[in-house]
Scaffold this motif. Sequence first.
Motif, PDB file in Angstrom:
ATOM      1  N   ASN A 118       0.800  -1.228   0.000  1.00 16.23           N
ATOM      2  CA  ASN A 118       0.000   0.000   0.000  1.00 16.23           C
ATOM      3  C   ASN A 118       0.836   1.283   0.000  1.00 16.23           C
ATOM      4  O   ASN A 118       0.293   2.364  -0.185  1.00 16.23           O
ATOM      5  N   MET A 119       2.136   1.174   0.213  1.00 14.87           N
ATOM      6  CA  MET A 119       2.987   2.353   0.329  1.00 14.87           C
ATOM      7  C   MET A 119       3.360   2.913  -1.035  1.00 14.87           C
ATOM      8  O   MET A 119       3.606   2.165  -1.969  1.00 14.87           O
ATOM      9  N   GLU A 120       3.341   4.243  -1.117  1.00 14.22           N
ATOM     10  CA  GLU A 120       3.712   4.891  -2.367  1.00 14.22           C
ATOM     11  C   GLU A 120       4.215   6.297  -2.066  1.00 14.22           C
ATOM     12  O   GLU A 120       3.557   7.067  -1.380  1.00 14.22           O
ATOM     13  N   ASN A 121       5.424   6.582  -2.550  1.00 16.86           N
ATOM     14  CA  ASN A 121       6.001   7.930  -2.470  1.00 16.86           C
ATOM     15  C   ASN A 121       6.016   8.510  -1.056  1.00 16.86           C
ATOM     16  O   ASN A 121       5.318   9.482  -0.756  1.00 16.86           O
ATOM     17  N   GLU A 122       6.825   7.918  -0.202  1.00 16.10           N
ATOM     18  CA  GLU A 122       7.008   8.428   1.153  1.00 16.10           C
ATOM     19  C   GLU A 122       8.469   8.792   1.364  1.00 16.10           C
ATOM     20  O   GLU A 122       9.356   8.218   0.746  1.00 16.10           O
ATOM     21  N   TYR A 123       8.685   9.734   2.250  1.00 16.72           N
ATOM     22  CA  TYR A 123      10.041  10.070   2.673  1.00 16.72           C
ATOM     23  C   TYR A 123      10.294   9.374   4.000  1.00 16.72           C
ATOM     24  O   TYR A 123       9.441   9.385   4.880  1.00 16.72           O
ATOM     25  N   VAL A 124      11.466   8.793   4.126  1.00 15.79           N
ATOM     26  CA  VAL A 124      11.863   8.139   5.370  1.00 15.79           C
ATOM     27  C   VAL A 124      13.093   8.859   5.889  1.00 15.79           C
ATOM     28  O   VAL A 124      14.069   9.041   5.156  1.00 15.79           O
ATOM     29  N   VAL A 125      13.037   9.282   7.148  1.00 21.86           N
ATOM     30  CA  VAL A 125      14.176   9.935   7.796  1.00 21.86           C
ATOM     31  C   VAL A 125      14.554   9.086   8.993  1.00 21.86           C
ATOM     32  O   VAL A 125      13.717   8.804   9.849  1.00 21.86           O
ATOM     33  N   THR A 126      15.816   8.673   9.051  1.00 17.37           N
ATOM     34  CA  THR A 126      16.253   7.820  10.150  1.00 17.37           C
ATOM     35  C   THR A 126      16.344   8.611  11.445  1.00 17.37           C
ATOM     36  O   THR A 126      16.700   9.794  11.439  1.00 17.37           O
ATOM     37  N   ASP A 127      16.011   7.957  12.542  1.00 16.81           N
ATOM     38  CA  ASP A 127      16.082   8.602  13.855  1.00 16.81           C
ATOM     39  C   ASP A 127      17.514   8.844  14.295  1.00 16.81           C
ATOM     40  O   ASP A 127      17.824   9.867  14.894  1.00 16.81           O
ATOM     41  N   THR A 128      18.389   7.893  14.000  1.00 20.48           N
ATOM     42  CA  THR A 128      19.741   7.961  14.550  1.00 20.48           C
ATOM     43  C   THR A 128      20.673   8.887  13.779  1.00 20.48           C
ATOM     44  O   THR A 128      21.482   9.583  14.369  1.00 20.48           O
ATOM     45  N   THR A 129      20.566   8.914  12.464  1.00 25.95           N
ATOM     46  CA  THR A 129      21.513   9.702  11.663  1.00 25.95           C
ATOM     47  C   THR A 129      20.855  10.800  10.848  1.00 25.95           C
ATOM     48  O   THR A 129      21.539  11.524  10.139  1.00 25.95           O
ATOM     49  N   SER A 130      19.561  10.929  10.922  1.00 25.49           N
ATOM     50  CA  SER A 130      18.797  11.901  10.135  1.00 25.49           C
ATOM     51  C   SER A 130      19.038  11.746   8.637  1.00 25.49           C
ATOM     52  O   SER A 130      18.934  12.700   7.876  1.00 25.49           O
ATOM     53  N   THR A 131      19.364  10.535   8.213  1.00 29.30           N
ATOM     54  CA  THR A 131      19.508  10.239   6.796  1.00 29.30           C
ATOM     55  C   THR A 131      18.125  10.208   6.179  1.00 29.30           C
ATOM     56  O   THR A 131      17.195   9.656   6.757  1.00 29.30           O
ATOM     57  N   LYS A 132      18.007  10.792   4.988  1.00 27.31           N
ATOM     58  CA  LYS A 132      16.698  10.895   4.353  1.00 27.31           C
ATOM     59  C   LYS A 132      16.714  10.182   3.010  1.00 27.31           C
ATOM     60  O   LYS A 132      17.689  10.253   2.268  1.00 27.31           O
ATOM     61  N   ALA A 133      15.624   9.481   2.718  1.00 25.58           N
ATOM     62  CA  ALA A 133      15.472   8.804   1.432  1.00 25.58           C
ATOM     63  C   ALA A 133      14.031   8.930   0.971  1.00 25.58           C
ATOM     64  O   ALA A 133      13.113   9.046   1.786  1.00 25.58           O
ATOM     65  N   LYS A 134      13.860   8.908  -0.341  1.00 28.52           N
ATOM     66  CA  LYS A 134      12.508   8.847  -0.899  1.00 28.52           C
ATOM     67  C   LYS A 134      12.271   7.410  -1.314  1.00 28.52           C
ATOM     68  O   LYS A 134      13.034   6.837  -2.090  1.00 28.52           O
ATOM     69  N   VAL A 135      11.203   6.832  -0.779  1.00 32.59           N
ATOM     70  CA  VAL A 135      10.820   5.472  -1.150  1.00 32.59           C
ATOM     71  C   VAL A 135       9.634   5.597  -2.092  1.00 32.59           C
ATOM     72  O   VAL A 135       8.579   6.100  -1.726  1.00 32.59           O
ATOM     73  N   TYR A 136       9.834   5.138  -3.315  1.00 30.81           N
ATOM     74  CA  TYR A 136       8.782   5.226  -4.330  1.00 30.81           C
ATOM     75  C   TYR A 136       7.716   4.155  -4.128  1.00 30.81           C
ATOM     76  O   TYR A 136       6.553   4.362  -4.431  1.00 30.81           O
ATOM     77  N   GLY A 137       8.134   3.006  -3.623  1.00 31.07           N
ATOM     78  CA  GLY A 137       7.200   1.913  -3.407  1.00 31.07           C
ATOM     79  C   GLY A 137       7.942   0.606  -3.248  1.00 31.07           C
ATOM     80  O   GLY A 137       9.170   0.569  -3.157  1.00 31.07           O
ATOM     81  N   PHE A 138       7.186  -0.472  -3.211  1.00 30.92           N
ATOM     82  CA  PHE A 138       7.733  -1.815  -3.027  1.00 30.92           C
ATOM     83  C   PHE A 138       7.148  -2.760  -4.058  1.00 30.92           C
ATOM     84  O   PHE A 138       5.990  -2.613  -4.457  1.00 30.92           O
ATOM     85  N   ASP A 139       7.945  -3.709  -4.461  1.00 32.93           N
ATOM     86  CA  ASP A 139       7.455  -4.859  -5.215  1.00 32.93           C
ATOM     87  C   ASP A 139       7.403  -6.025  -4.240  1.00 32.93           C
ATOM     88  O   ASP A 139       8.325  -6.210  -3.439  1.00 32.93           O
ATOM     89  N   ILE A 140       6.326  -6.794  -4.292  1.00 34.90           N
ATOM     90  CA  ILE A 140       6.243  -8.011  -3.479  1.00 34.90           C
ATOM     91  C   ILE A 140       6.868  -9.120  -4.319  1.00 34.90           C
ATOM     92  O   ILE A 140       6.314  -9.522  -5.335  1.00 34.90           O
ATOM     93  N   VAL A 141       8.027  -9.575  -3.898  1.00 35.01           N
ATOM     94  CA  VAL A 141       8.809 -10.540  -4.676  1.00 35.01           C
ATOM     95  C   VAL A 141       8.331 -11.970  -4.434  1.00 35.01           C
ATOM     96  O   VAL A 141       8.251 -12.767  -5.361  1.00 35.01           O
ATOM     97  N   SER A 142       8.006 -12.271  -3.182  1.00 37.49           N
ATOM     98  CA  SER A 142       7.482 -13.609  -2.876  1.00 37.49           C
ATOM     99  C   SER A 142       6.539 -13.521  -1.684  1.00 37.49           C
ATOM    100  O   SER A 142       6.803 -12.813  -0.721  1.00 37.49           O
ATOM    101  N   MET A 143       5.447 -14.252  -1.775  1.00 37.81           N
ATOM    102  CA  MET A 143       4.455 -14.293  -0.707  1.00 37.81           C
ATOM    103  C   MET A 143       4.939 -15.241   0.394  1.00 37.81           C
ATOM    104  O   MET A 143       5.865 -16.031   0.174  1.00 37.81           O
ATOM    105  N   PRO A 144       4.327 -15.192   1.585  1.00 37.51           N
ATOM    106  CA  PRO A 144       4.802 -16.008   2.698  1.00 37.51           C
ATOM    107  C   PRO A 144       4.816 -17.505   2.389  1.00 37.51           C
ATOM    108  O   PRO A 144       3.875 -18.050   1.813  1.00 37.51           O
TER     109      PRO A 144
END
Length: 156
Positions: free
Chosen positions: A106-132
Amino acid sequence: MPTTGQPVPPDAEIIFRDFLLSKSSISTLVGTRIATNLPRDAEMPFLTFQRGGGVLVRPTSQVHIQSALFPCVAFAGQWGGDATKSTPDYGTAMELANTVIQECFNMENEYVVTDTTSTKAKVYGFDIVSMPSRVNEVTTGLGRYDFGVAMIYRAV
C-alpha cells in the motif's frame, strides 16, 4: 567518467527498518523487534531481514534509483530446540508476514528519515517478490514464514 549531482542512496537496511517501525500496524505486533539477525532467546514475534542484492532501476539515468531486495523472515512462538519445549506460533508469524506485505503493497512515495543519523530517502514503493512460505524451523522450534520484498528508493 561524468559526475552527476545525484548521490548514492543511503544504506537500504536502515531505511527499510525505519520504514517498518513507522507503521503502527507493524510496531503493534513487534515493538522494535526488527533486525538483520535473530538474537538467541529473543522475545517474539520478531522480524528479520537482510539486503539480498538489488539493481539500479534505470542504469543509464542520472538519477540513482535502486531496487533493494529484502528476503524477510517472520518468527513467532516460544524458543525450544530440544523438541520438547518449543511452541511454534504459525498464526502470529503469518499475521506479521502479511502485515508487512500489506504495508509495503500500500505504500507509495514516502520520505523516510532515520532517527539515529537523520539520513533521508525517498521510497517510491515496493514490489512483493514472494508471498509467505511456511518453513519448518527445527533448530529454534519457532513458527516461521519467509517472504520477500524489493524497495525502490533514492537519496534525498
